[in-house]
Design a protein around this motif. Structure first.
Motif, mmCIF file in Angstrom:
data_model
loop_
_atom_site.group_PDB
_atom_site.id
_atom_site.type_symbol
_atom_site.label_atom_id
_atom_site.label_comp_id
_atom_site.label_asym_id
_atom_site.label_seq_id
_atom_site.Cartn_x
_atom_site.Cartn_y
_atom_site.Cartn_z
ATOM 1 N N UNK A 167 30.617 -35.925 -16.727
ATOM 2 C CA UNK A 167 30.457 -35.780 -18.186
ATOM 3 C C UNK A 167 29.158 -36.422 -18.688
ATOM 4 N N UNK A 168 28.482 -35.713 -19.587
ATOM 5 C CA UNK A 168 27.276 -36.245 -20.227
ATOM 6 C C UNK A 168 26.044 -36.262 -19.364
ATOM 7 N N UNK A 169 26.049 -35.607 -18.193
ATOM 8 C CA UNK A 169 24.896 -35.640 -17.290
ATOM 9 C C UNK A 169 23.703 -34.914 -17.915
ATOM 10 N N UNK A 170 22.515 -35.505 -17.722
ATOM 11 C CA UNK A 170 21.285 -34.967 -18.278
ATOM 12 C C UNK A 170 20.374 -34.460 -17.167
ATOM 13 N N UNK A 171 19.851 -33.252 -17.352
ATOM 14 C CA UNK A 171 18.825 -32.695 -16.475
ATOM 15 C C UNK A 171 17.603 -32.446 -17.356
ATOM 16 N N UNK A 172 16.542 -33.213 -17.134
ATOM 17 C CA UNK A 172 15.353 -33.188 -18.008
ATOM 18 C C UNK A 172 15.757 -33.402 -19.468
ATOM 19 N N UNK A 180 19.973 -35.407 -11.487
ATOM 20 C CA UNK A 180 20.123 -35.744 -12.907
ATOM 21 C C UNK A 180 19.343 -37.014 -13.233
ATOM 22 N N UNK A 181 18.872 -37.108 -14.479
ATOM 23 C CA UNK A 181 18.062 -38.242 -14.910
ATOM 24 C C UNK A 181 18.880 -39.333 -15.573
ATOM 25 N N UNK A 182 20.153 -39.086 -15.845
ATOM 26 C CA UNK A 182 21.001 -40.072 -16.490
ATOM 27 C C UNK A 182 22.114 -39.401 -17.255
ATOM 28 N N UNK A 183 22.693 -40.148 -18.203
ATOM 29 C CA UNK A 183 23.774 -39.606 -19.035
ATOM 30 C C UNK A 183 23.499 -39.919 -20.499
ATOM 31 N N UNK A 184 24.154 -39.176 -21.387
ATOM 32 C CA UNK A 184 24.094 -39.475 -22.812
ATOM 33 C C UNK A 184 25.321 -40.289 -23.204
ATOM 34 N N UNK A 185 25.629 -40.333 -24.515
ATOM 35 C CA UNK A 185 26.743 -41.149 -24.989
ATOM 36 C C UNK A 185 28.094 -40.623 -24.508
ATOM 37 N N UNK A 186 28.118 -39.418 -23.948
ATOM 38 C CA UNK A 186 29.367 -38.858 -23.430
ATOM 39 C C UNK A 186 29.576 -39.185 -21.954
ATOM 40 N N UNK A 187 28.701 -39.979 -21.393
ATOM 41 C CA UNK A 187 28.783 -40.311 -19.977
ATOM 42 C C UNK A 187 30.037 -41.089 -19.623
ATOM 43 N N UNK A 188 30.448 -40.985 -18.361
ATOM 44 C CA UNK A 188 31.659 -41.640 -17.887
ATOM 45 C C UNK A 188 31.309 -42.878 -17.063
ATOM 46 N N UNK A 189 32.335 -43.602 -16.656
ATOM 47 C CA UNK A 189 32.180 -44.776 -15.799
ATOM 48 C C UNK A 189 31.578 -44.398 -14.447
ATOM 49 N N UNK A 190 31.804 -43.150 -14.021
ATOM 50 C CA UNK A 190 31.347 -42.715 -12.705
ATOM 51 C C UNK A 190 29.845 -42.512 -12.624
ATOM 52 N N UNK A 191 29.160 -42.369 -13.764
ATOM 53 C CA UNK A 191 27.715 -42.190 -13.738
ATOM 54 C C UNK A 191 27.314 -40.732 -13.860
ATOM 55 N N UNK A 192 26.074 -40.422 -13.482
ATOM 56 C CA UNK A 192 25.516 -39.096 -13.720
ATOM 57 C C UNK A 192 25.631 -38.194 -12.498
ATOM 58 N N UNK A 193 25.469 -36.885 -12.750
ATOM 59 C CA UNK A 193 25.384 -35.923 -11.659
ATOM 60 C C UNK A 193 26.652 -35.820 -10.846
ATOM 61 N N UNK A 194 26.538 -36.092 -9.545
ATOM 62 C CA UNK A 194 27.675 -36.026 -8.625
ATOM 63 C C UNK A 194 28.090 -37.412 -8.147
#
Length: 418
Positions: A50-55, A308-322
């Motif tokens: 959740x919330x993963x950012x690509x560029x 992925x470059x990170x997460x937004x405010x919807x990011x989870x405890x697990x972090x970004x991407x996979x």
């Protein structure tokens, strides 16, 4: 040398060669140079966390191409007793970053005093704890390695390698390795967290590890620091191993404003077997348990080959991407089951892998599944893989951290080696 040029050379060699490249240095061929290489190419579809950012743009899923691993190795025996290994390569050549330097991974020499006593020094992946603390990535039974036995990968080592002094050998049915390593200093400054251990930003002390296994049936060779997860040839193998890894002051935390240091202290036991169950079928099984202690509430999310470059405010405890909670303080169980179906000149290999972890800081267990089918058209030089990976997503709420969902990763891989 640029990656593209090296990649072209390796592909040409892999497709053209039907045998190893061995250059004899004497008439008896006991002194020689051997050249080998491998590559893993990925086409994958990932359901992102959740919330993963690509560029800087949020994405829920993505399909991408990448080079997961690339290796070129030169090894040899320059006398009856002295040998060396030099290996270069790179991981994760993907769209997240254009420049990926082809670098030296292994560079070490070893001397054989006796068949049961070899001593080496240099930058290497010789390490203890368990069979898969240094897994042979060219013989994976799953889509990728599990990182529970490599909690400090790319923190205190360089893609599993570190400067070390090591000894290994076989005494009867006993196979052993003992290692004294000097960890790299983590270059990223980290502020200690309250009541939660993180890697310490200080000069790293020596790391010691060992692994001993008893081989009840066929003996495995010790030609490399890496342990294969299977053999394409027919084998009668049943091994039980135990190991330990220790590094003082590897992590730190805050306790009532005081900085406390914690050791990385891990114990492991595992079983590996490959046995014929039919004239054309071998069964492969691995089971391992690790007691992992990296300090109070230590946890580390790892995202292999993440774009992925990170997460937004919807990011989870697990972090970004996979990413998923791949290492931590607690109890870890790993199991693999596979079958080699030998055809006339090829082989099909279905496999299932699972990792179960009970980490102190999480309120639910971490369970990873991996379903995989490998096809070997010529048994040696090529492998095609179709895999499905399922990982948990954790969320923190009101002081509790629970698994709230699962995400999948679909992978098509081509691998060559020579």
């Amino acid at each position: 040398m640029k990656i593209s040029a090296l990649l072209l050379i390796l592909i040409c060699l892999a497709t053209a060669l039907k045998a190893q490249i061995i250059i004899p240095l004497d008439s008896a061929q006991k002194q020689y140079l051997k050249i080998s290489g491998s590559g893993q190419f990925w086409l994958r579809h990932t359901d992102l966390n959740p919330g993963s950012l690509v560029k800087e743009q949020e994405e829920s899923n993505i399909t991408d191409f990448s080079v997961r691993r690339l290796r070129l190795k030169i090894q040899g025996k320059l006398s009856h007793n002295f040998g060396f290994v030099i290996q270069g390569g790179q991981n994760n050549i993907n769209t997240a970053k254009k420049e990926k330097t082809f670098k030296i991974l292994d560079a070490y020499g070893f001397y054989e005093f006796k068949p049961w006593l070899k001593v080496g020094v240099g930058k290497s992946a010789w390490v203890g704890l368990s069979r898969y603390s240094a897994p042979a990535t060219a013989s994976q039974l799953s889509s990728d390695i599990y990182f529970s036995t490599l909690p400090a990968i790319n923190i205190y080592d360089d893609m599993m390698r570190r400067p070390s002094l090591f000894s290994y050998g076989q005494v009867g049915k006993i196979d052993y390795r003992i290692i004294l390593a000097k960890p790299y200093n983590d270059s990223k400054p980290v502020t200690p967290k309250d009541k939660q251990a993180t890697f310490a930003s200080q000069y790293s002390d020596y790391q010691t590890s060992w692994y001993i296994k008893y081989q009840f049936l066929d003996k495995e060779k010790q030609s490399s620091s890496f342990a294969p997860q299977y053999y394409t040839s027919r084998k009668h193998i049943f091994n039980i191993g135990v190991g330990h890894l220790y590094q003082p002051s590897a992590t730190w935390s805050l306790q009532q404003q005081d900085t406390l240091f914690h050791s990385m202290n891990m114990h492991g036991i595992d079983i590996f077997s490959q046995l014929p169950i039919h004239p054309k079928v071998d069964a492969i099984f691995y089971g391992g348990y690790i007691h992992s202690d990296l300090g109070t509430n230590f946890i580390r999310n790892i995202a292999p080959n993440n774009i992925c470059s990170g997460t937004n405010e919807m990011g989870s405890y697990s972090g970004s991407g996979n990413a998923y909670p791949a290492a931590g303080t607690g109890a870890i169980f790993t199991a693999q089951l596979a079958f080699n179906y030998h055809l006339t000149k090829s082989m099909i290999q279905p496999a299932i892998s699972m990792q179960y972890a009970d980490y102190d800081i999480l309120d639910d267990d971490v369970i990873n599944y991996d379903f995989c089918i490998n096809y070997y058209p010529d048994m040696k030089h090529s492998k095609l893989t179709l895999a499905l990976q399922s990982r948990p997503i954790f969320e923190s709420n009101e002081g509790l951290t629970h698994c709230t969902a699962r995400k999948s990763l679909f992978l098509l891989q081509y691998q060559f080696k020579f």
